[in-house]
Motif scaffolding. Structure first.
Motif, PDB file in Angstrom:
ATOM      1  N   UNK A 117       0.867  -1.170   0.000  1.00 59.24           N
ATOM      2  CA  UNK A 117       0.000   0.000   0.000  1.00 59.24           C
ATOM      3  C   UNK A 117       0.910   1.228   0.000  1.00 59.24           C
ATOM      4  N   UNK A 118       0.878   1.998  -1.073  1.00 57.61           N
ATOM      5  CA  UNK A 118       1.833   3.089  -1.271  1.00 57.61           C
ATOM      6  C   UNK A 118       1.929   4.068  -0.107  1.00 57.61           C
ATOM      7  N   UNK A 119       0.818   4.417   0.579  1.00 50.39           N
ATOM      8  CA  UNK A 119       0.953   5.389   1.667  1.00 50.39           C
ATOM      9  C   UNK A 119       1.755   4.883   2.864  1.00 50.39           C
ATOM     10  N   UNK A 120       1.905   3.583   3.010  1.00 49.34           N
ATOM     11  CA  UNK A 120       2.503   3.043   4.234  1.00 49.34           C
ATOM     12  C   UNK A 120       4.008   3.213   4.324  1.00 49.34           C
ATOM     13  N   UNK A 121       4.685   3.434   3.194  1.00 47.41           N
ATOM     14  CA  UNK A 121       6.152   3.508   3.203  1.00 47.41           C
ATOM     15  C   UNK A 121       6.619   4.583   2.229  1.00 47.41           C
ATOM     16  N   UNK A 161      19.183 -10.888  -1.172  1.00 47.78           N
ATOM     17  CA  UNK A 161      19.027 -12.088  -0.357  1.00 47.78           C
ATOM     18  C   UNK A 161      18.333 -13.221  -1.105  1.00 47.78           C
ATOM     19  N   UNK A 162      17.477 -12.875  -2.056  1.00 48.83           N
ATOM     20  CA  UNK A 162      16.751 -13.892  -2.813  1.00 48.83           C
ATOM     21  C   UNK A 162      17.457 -14.288  -4.108  1.00 48.83           C
ATOM     22  N   UNK A 163      18.647 -13.758  -4.329  1.00 49.45           N
ATOM     23  CA  UNK A 163      19.388 -14.018  -5.578  1.00 49.45           C
ATOM     24  C   UNK A 163      18.582 -13.621  -6.808  1.00 49.45           C
ATOM     25  N   UNK A 164      17.945 -12.449  -6.713  1.00 47.29           N
ATOM     26  CA  UNK A 164      17.253 -11.893  -7.868  1.00 47.29           C
ATOM     27  C   UNK A 164      15.873 -12.458  -8.114  1.00 47.29           C
ATOM     28  N   UNK A 165      15.219 -12.984  -7.075  1.00 48.58           N
ATOM     29  CA  UNK A 165      13.902 -13.606  -7.266  1.00 48.58           C
ATOM     30  C   UNK A 165      12.736 -12.718  -6.822  1.00 48.58           C
ATOM     31  N   UNK A 166      12.966 -11.435  -6.642  1.00 49.17           N
ATOM     32  CA  UNK A 166      11.933 -10.540  -6.121  1.00 49.17           C
ATOM     33  C   UNK A 166      11.084  -9.926  -7.230  1.00 49.17           C
ATOM     34  N   UNK A 167       9.779  -9.756  -6.930  1.00 50.88           N
ATOM     35  CA  UNK A 167       8.876  -8.925  -7.711  1.00 50.88           C
ATOM     36  C   UNK A 167       8.252  -7.916  -6.752  1.00 50.88           C
ATOM     37  N   UNK A 168       8.319  -6.646  -7.072  1.00 49.83           N
ATOM     38  CA  UNK A 168       7.751  -5.611  -6.202  1.00 49.83           C
ATOM     39  C   UNK A 168       6.374  -5.221  -6.726  1.00 49.83           C
ATOM     40  N   UNK A 169       5.341  -5.562  -5.933  1.00 53.54           N
ATOM     41  CA  UNK A 169       3.982  -5.162  -6.267  1.00 53.54           C
ATOM     42  C   UNK A 169       3.567  -3.983  -5.425  1.00 53.54           C
ATOM     43  N   UNK A 170       2.915  -2.999  -6.036  1.00 48.51           N
ATOM     44  CA  UNK A 170       2.515  -1.786  -5.321  1.00 48.51           C
ATOM     45  C   UNK A 170       1.172  -1.309  -5.847  1.00 48.51           C
ATOM     46  N   UNK A 171       0.419  -0.660  -4.981  1.00 43.11           N
ATOM     47  CA  UNK A 171      -0.861  -0.103  -5.373  1.00 43.11           C
ATOM     48  C   UNK A 171      -1.220   1.079  -4.508  1.00 43.11           C
ATOM     49  N   UNK A 172      -2.339   1.705  -4.814  1.00 42.07           N
ATOM     50  CA  UNK A 172      -2.762   2.891  -4.086  1.00 42.07           C
ATOM     51  C   UNK A 172      -3.493   2.606  -2.798  1.00 42.07           C
ATOM     52  N   UNK A 173      -3.716   1.336  -2.487  1.00 41.59           N
ATOM     53  CA  UNK A 173      -4.410   0.991  -1.243  1.00 41.59           C
ATOM     54  C   UNK A 173      -5.764   0.370  -1.512  1.00 41.59           C
ATOM     55  N   UNK A 174      -5.963  -0.848  -1.014  1.00 36.73           N
ATOM     56  CA  UNK A 174      -7.227  -1.552  -1.189  1.00 36.73           C
ATOM     57  C   UNK A 174      -8.314  -0.868  -0.359  1.00 36.73           C
ATOM     58  N   UNK A 205      -5.380  11.238  -5.775  1.00 38.65           N
ATOM     59  CA  UNK A 205      -4.311  11.818  -6.573  1.00 38.65           C
ATOM     60  C   UNK A 205      -2.957  11.719  -5.901  1.00 38.65           C
ATOM     61  N   UNK A 206      -2.941  11.944  -4.590  1.00 38.46           N
ATOM     62  CA  UNK A 206      -1.686  11.840  -3.842  1.00 38.46           C
ATOM     63  C   UNK A 206      -1.176  10.404  -3.829  1.00 38.46           C
ATOM     64  N   UNK A 207      -2.081   9.447  -3.701  1.00 44.02           N
ATOM     65  CA  UNK A 207      -1.660   8.047  -3.689  1.00 44.02           C
ATOM     66  C   UNK A 207      -1.157   7.611  -5.057  1.00 44.02           C
ATOM     67  N   UNK A 208      -1.773   8.128  -6.104  1.00 45.36           N
ATOM     68  CA  UNK A 208      -1.293   7.834  -7.456  1.00 45.36           C
ATOM     69  C   UNK A 208       0.133   8.345  -7.633  1.00 45.36           C
ATOM     70  N   UNK A 209       0.386   9.567  -7.165  1.00 48.69           N
ATOM     71  CA  UNK A 209       1.739  10.131  -7.268  1.00 48.69           C
ATOM     72  C   UNK A 209       2.725   9.320  -6.434  1.00 48.69           C
ATOM     73  N   UNK A 210       2.300   8.835  -5.276  1.00 49.31           N
ATOM     74  CA  UNK A 210       3.194   8.039  -4.429  1.00 49.31           C
ATOM     75  C   UNK A 210       3.553   6.721  -5.135  1.00 49.31           C
ATOM     76  N   UNK A 211       2.605   6.116  -5.809  1.00 48.03           N
ATOM     77  CA  UNK A 211       2.912   4.898  -6.575  1.00 48.03           C
ATOM     78  C   UNK A 211       3.959   5.196  -7.642  1.00 48.03           C
ATOM     79  N   UNK A 212       3.773   6.289  -8.377  1.00 47.16           N
ATOM     80  CA  UNK A 212       4.729   6.652  -9.430  1.00 47.16           C
ATOM     81  C   UNK A 212       6.110   6.937  -8.837  1.00 47.16           C
TER      82      UNK A 212
END
Length: 271
Positions: free
Chosen positions: A66-70, A85-98, A116-123
């Motif tokens: 959830x983009x606002x949390x971090x 740590x995962x030897x390149x096995x990560x996928x980062x998923x992000x959204x504006x908040x469920x 709008x602010x959450x959209x900018x935070x995702x970007x």
């Protein structure tokens, strides 16, 4: 287009149980372990680090932060560490908040902000992760036009944020809207339940989907896969061929039931 399959897992009673879930997902043929971002479930980054350490092939991903949390820099820092740590096995998923994510933000001392602010935070978060030397793939969860546009233009993977009761027509309409903005490499759709019939969908799922899960399944909700392995595989092949949906997420409570579908699809799609 080849399929990929993810297990969406949120919690465990013990650390040993969590590691067993990750190992089982790998053994059953899933490609990714995906962890939600809620205060009621495991914290994504440490949970994924443990899962990566317990497996060899399984990719790990946030589903979704959830983009606002971090702050974006914090996400990039965590992602850089877990990618190593995962030897390149990560996928980062992000959204504006469920729906309801504003309560999580309040508990964490974060400001949820306007759409709008959450959209900018995702970007901003996408940019921060892209700047990493070994940048992982980025998934964006989207359901509304502005987020669909951002996801189509900037994400590697787009997770369609449809309610579980959505119809096949509504699914096709969202995919068409997404592709009017761009053509992401992968499109992801989540499966809430796997069962032979709508009546076999467990009643405890009602709380998770926010309604009568059996009625949703009987009405053709796209988050429910019904039938035997061949029938379910046929549904997923049709969605792949007609809509380009090749990345399937499955509720971890149903990963054993779904394993024969993976075998069916990989047998028929050896490439």
């Amino acid at each position: 287009m080849t399929f990929r399959f993810g297990v969406v897992a949120a919690t465990a009673r013990t650390g040993a149980e969590w590691l067993a879930t990750a190992r089982q997902a790998e053994e059953l043929g899933f490609d990714t372990l995906l962890v939600p971002d809620t205060v009621q479930t495991l914290s994504p980054f440490p949970a994924l680090a443990a899962a990566a350490a317990a497996t060899d092939r399984l990719r790990v991903g946030t589903y979704v932060l959830s983009a606002p949390n971090r702050a974006p820099g914090v996400v990039a820092w965590e992602a850089r560490t877990l990618q190593l740590l995962s030897s390149g096995r990560l996928e980062v998923g992000i959204g504006g908040g469920r729906p309801g994510a504003e309560r999580d933000a309040e508990k964490l001392g974060a400001r949820f902000g306007t759409p709008g602010e959450r959209l900018r935070r995702v970007a901003e978060t996408i940019r921060a992760v892209r700047e990493l030397p070994d940048s992982p793939p980025i998934l964006v969860a989207a359901s509304r036009p502005r987020m669909l546009r951002l996801a189509a233009e900037q994400a590697d993977i787009v997770a369609l944020g449809l309610p579980p009761q959505s119809t096949e027509h509504e699914l096709a309409a969202m995919v068409a809207e997404l592709r009017s903005f761009g053509d992401p490499s992968e499109v992801h759709l989540n499966v809430s339940a796997v069962a032979e019939t709508a009546d076999a969908v467990p009643e405890w799922l009602d709380r998770m989907v926010g309604g009568d899960a059996r009625k949703m399944a009987a009405a053709g909700g796209v988050a429910f896969l019904l039938g035997d392995a061949a029938a379910m595989a046929g549904t997923l092949r049709r969605r792949r061929d007609e809509l380009g949906i090749g990345y399937i997420g499955v509720n971890a409570m149903f990963m054993r039931q779904f394993a024969p579908v993976i075998a069916e699809l990989r047998h028929g799609d050896p490439s």
